[in-house]
Enzyme design. Structure first.
Site, short mmCIF file in Angstrom:
data_model
loop_
_atom_site.label_atom_id
_atom_site.label_comp_id
_atom_site.label_asym_id
_atom_site.label_seq_id
_atom_site.Cartn_x
_atom_site.Cartn_y
_atom_site.Cartn_z
N SER A 55 2.12 -25.94 9.91
CA SER A 55 1.65 -25.02 10.14
C SER A 55 2.33 -23.77 12.08
O SER A 55 2.75 -24.52 13.03
CB SER A 55 -0.11 -25.45 10.56
OG SER A 55 -0.80 -23.58 11.29
N TYR B 189 -5.93 -29.03 14.97
CA TYR B 189 -5.39 -29.09 14.03
C TYR B 189 -4.21 -28.76 13.98
O TYR B 189 -3.43 -29.72 13.13
CB TYR B 189 -6.50 -28.19 12.58
CG TYR B 189 -5.15 -27.16 11.87
CD1 TYR B 189 -5.66 -27.97 10.46
CD2 TYR B 189 -4.34 -26.55 12.19
CE1 TYR B 189 -4.53 -27.56 9.71
CE2 TYR B 189 -3.89 -25.85 10.96
CZ TYR B 189 -4.16 -26.51 9.67
OH TYR B 189 -3.03 -26.08 8.31
#
Length: 340
Positions: free
Chosen positions: A147, A172
């Site tokens: 990501s 995350y």
């Protein structure tokens, strides 16, 4: 191009669904895996699977392989948790995969602040389990979703893969950085080719309901105000789903740099868009304007993302080409049709 047997995890998700669709149209044999959790609407997830010929009443059963009504045995789906250390190896024993694309993860930056355990279970334990299965079943190539969040609040833009990314600002992001380190270890120790893709804000038809485009479109069409974080002073490298899928497909199927087992790439549009310009594009596509409620910055969010995709272009012929206007209009048209 040789036809392959490919496992796609996160197959009921936004990117996973589109990837399965593309690979099936190219004639590959695909097994889709997803635990269909309720982080967002399971109805949307099952409707994506239905587009691939998988009926909900069959897909709801855990650990049961289901064949497609459309593609037959060319596409099979299994509902499974990656953290299940017994069921996952059984799947790999049953099917001999040439390559694996791991898109399954607990998504969402803000949700990771509320529910950190879900991120460790799925993104760390689950990731380890699938690496172990690849190791023990001679999978030749492992492509996985990282990501853009790993870059944190870096002022060095456009973001380069060579940047030091040791300062995540959400759990995350920390799990995604961990995935990259784990993949590197398995490439080094066991000779597995691993390709990490740092996704930059993906949007398009069948997108996630927690993403800005979905939230804004829903509010605007229903005459509701929208929340604009950091008073609109944000920019994102919005990337259309078709461009993303072309890039993922190439990383799965094309052969480059065979001696370099560990690879890591940005996959984005290389063209950041200001949040307020993004909102204007949605208003133009819907033909409606909306009230904007200016909000402070959200914990865990970053100010800007901007991908340098030169490496992916060079190695895998990645060519994003969809303009924001075309992409937003495609989403709005899908949204109107789906919710009509």
């Amino acid at each position: 191009m040789n036809k392959q047997s490919i496992l796609v995890t996160g197959a009921a998700g936004f990117i996973g669904f589109h990837l399965c669709e593309r690979l099936l149209k190219q004639g590959h044999h695909v097994v889709g895996l997803d635990n269909v959790n309720d982080y967002y609407s399971v109805d949307l997830k099952y409707d994506r699977l239905k587009e691939l010929g998988i009926q909900r009443q069959e897909a709801e059963r855990f650990d049961t392989m289901v064949s497609s009504d459309i593609f037959g045995d060319q596409f099979q789906f299994i509902r499974l948790n990656l953290e299940d250390r017994e069921a996952l190896p059984k799947l790999f024993n049953t099917c001999q995969f040439d390559s694996v694309c791991n898109l399954a993860a607990q998504a969402g930056v803000r949700y990771s602040i509320e529910n950190p355990e879900a991120y460790i279970d799925s993104n760390i334990t689950g990731f380890l389990n699938i690496l172990e299965c690849c190791r023990h079943h001679n999978v030749s190539r492992f492509v996985y979703a990282s990501s853009s969040s790993v870059y944190g609040n870096s002022d060095a833009v456009p973001n380069e893969e060579t940047a030091v990314v040791d300062h995540p600002i959400s759990l995350y992001a920390a799990t995604k950085k961990s995935n990259e380190l784990m993949a590197h270890t398995y490439s080094h120790l066991y000779g597995i080719e691993t390709i990490g893709l740092r996704f930059f804000t993906v949007y398009g038809p069948w997108g996630r309901p927690d993403m800005a485009l979905f939230l804004f479109t829903d509010a605007i069409l229903n005459n509701q105000p929208i929340k604009v974080f950091n008073n609109g002073d944000l920019s994102r490298d919005f990337t259309y789903i078709d461009d993303i899928i072309q890039g993922v497909e190439n990383t799965l199927l094309k052969t480059v740099n065979e001696k370099e087992l560990y690879k890591l790439y940005n996959i984005g549009n290389n063209q950041p868009v200001q949040l307020l310009d993004f909102i204007e594009a949605i208003e133009k596509s819907t033909g409606k304007t909306t009230e904007r409620i200016m909000m402070p910055m959200q914990a865990g969010d970053v100010n800007q993302t901007w991908a340098n995709v030169a490496r992916l272009k060079t190695d895998f012929d990645y060519q994003p080409s969809t303009t924001l206007e075309v992409g937003v209009e495609a989403f709005v048209n899908w949204y109107k049709g789906y919710y009509s």
